[in-house]
Design an enzyme around this catalytic site. Structure first.
Site, PDB file in Angstrom:
ATOM      1  N   ASP A  50       0.849  -1.194   0.000  1.00 46.30           N
ATOM      2  CA  ASP A  50       0.000   0.000   0.000  1.00 46.30           C
ATOM      3  C   ASP A  50       0.883   1.242   0.000  1.00 46.30           C
ATOM      4  OD1 ASP A  50      -2.894   1.140   0.737  1.00 46.30           O
ATOM      5  OD2 ASP A  50      -1.436   2.205   1.969  1.00 46.30           O
ATOM      6  N   TYR A  55       3.244   9.750  -0.323  1.00 52.07           N
ATOM      7  CA  TYR A  55       4.291   9.102   0.480  1.00 52.07           C
ATOM      8  C   TYR A  55       5.673   9.297  -0.151  1.00 52.07           C
ATOM      9  CZ  TYR A  55       0.338   6.498   2.612  1.00 52.07           C
ATOM     10  OH  TYR A  55      -0.841   6.129   3.218  1.00 52.07           O
ATOM     11  N   LYS A  80      -2.633   5.897  -4.234  1.00 55.69           N
ATOM     12  CA  LYS A  80      -3.742   6.821  -3.928  1.00 55.69           C
ATOM     13  C   LYS A  80      -3.516   8.184  -4.558  1.00 55.69           C
ATOM     14  CE  LYS A  80      -3.666   4.675   0.654  1.00 55.69           C
ATOM     15  NZ  LYS A  80      -2.242   4.608   1.016  1.00 55.69           N
ATOM     16  N   HIS A 113      -7.516   9.527  -1.854  1.00 59.00           N
ATOM     17  CA  HIS A 113      -6.887   9.467  -0.528  1.00 59.00           C
ATOM     18  C   HIS A 113      -7.756  10.100   0.575  1.00 59.00           C
ATOM     19  CE1 HIS A 113      -2.552   9.143   1.220  1.00 59.00           C
ATOM     20  NE2 HIS A 113      -3.436   8.955   2.174  1.00 59.00           N
TER      21      HIS A 113
END
Ligand code: NAP
Length: 282
Positions: A50, A55, A80, A113
């Site tokens: 994930d 990120y 996302k 997200h």
């Protein structure tokens, strides 16, 4: 120590696909450690990872995928769409950027997200995800941090039900009401920060249960998610913990354990409430 990937149950999704019930979480895994940590996860049995555009580690997760030696169809990859990319055209461009970084031809699961109610764009964004799914570049589409009104709105507007909603969920915050809404709508629930971002590791109630089973408090929490039918995304950059967090198929919590864990509910969140979340950079 490694776990046979076949021990990890597959959860059926409402579009006919299925997702491994344990995934490797990569939030706060710095780019310089993401390839090694994700490779370690694959080597000890994880087949589901994930990540997210925000990120800043999609490229490194992609390197781990490429270097894994595993067939693409044996891996399940989620990313996302980040908040400024809400809107139809923006979502299309964001998907291309993420795929370029991941270096894969097909994504398993693309999520919005955050609902970002204040932007008023999530229906347009959802329409883009539907078109991406129809193009075959992504197998499944879903959402994250959506509350009931936004969930119902995207479904009413398009007739397409997200396969899952990825939300903060751990023993402090079991999300009982939202899970009931998900059950009614045919949406699977995926738990983010399943260990409360590490804050429940030292909990004495969990420690008593862990001692009884000869397991760790993290393993007890992960079993709790699994036994509730949730998809769970533990994160660690520590090799021993990465292995420990998937080594959860040799014990079972009994009713008294589940009842004791239920007493930890306090409503306490480790992250923002989606309705109050207005920042672009949490
Ligand atoms: N959709 C969203 O908005 C959203 C938000 C947050 C998270 N997520 C997803 O959910 C995943 C997990 O959430 P999270 O990263 O907040 O937290 P988490 O998995 O609940 O906890 C991670 C923390 O616990 C520690 N830890 C992990 N396993 C342990 C063990 N066996 N024993 C002791 N400590 C342990 C980790 O330390 P070390 O790493 O130092 O070992 C880290 O500090 C994320 O990585 C991300 O994929 C999604």
């Amino acid at each position: 120590m490694s776990t046979d990937p076949r021990d990890v149950p597959m959860v059926a999704l409402n579009d006919g696909s299925a997702i491994p019930q344990i995934g490797f979480g990569t939030w706060q895994v710095a780019p310089e450690e993401a390839e090694a940590a994700t490779s370690e996860a694959f080597s000890v049995g994880y087949r589901h990872v994930d990540t997210a555009a925000v990120y800043a580690n999609e490229a490194e997760v992609g390197l781990a995928i490429a270097g894994s030696g595993l067939a693409r169809d044996d891996l399940y990859v989620t990313t996302k769409l980040w908040n400024p990319d809400h809107g139809y055209d923006e979502a299309m461009a964001a998907f291309d950027r993420s795929m370029g970084k991941l270096g894969i031809e097909r994504l398993d699961l693309y999520l919005i997200h955050w609902q970002c109610v204040q932007f008023g764009k999530y229906v347009d964004t959802w329409r883009a995800l539907i078109d991406l799914r129809e193009s075959g570049r992504v197998t499944s589409i879903g959402v994250s941090n959506f509350k009931e009104p936004a969930l119902r709105e995207i479904i009413d507007a398009t007739g397409v039900v997200p396969v899952l909603n990825q939300v903060e969920l751990h023993p402090w915050l079991p999300q009982t009401e939202l899970r009931a809404v998900h059950a009614e709508l045919g949406i699977a629930t995926e738990s983010w920060s399943p260990l409360a971002s590490g804050q429940l590791i030292g909990d004495p109630i969990l420690a008593t249960i862990a001692e009884k089973h000869g397991k760790s408090t993290a393993q007890v929490m992960i079993r709790w998610h699994l036994q509730l039918g949730l998809i769970v995304l533990p994160k660690s950059v520590t090799p021993s913990r990465i292995a420990e967090n998937i080594d959860v198929f040799d014990f079972e919590l009994d009713e008294s354990d589940m009842a004791a864990i239920a007493t930890l509910e306090s409503g306490r969140r480790t992250g923002p409430d989606p309705d109050e979340y207005l920042e672009l950079g949490w």
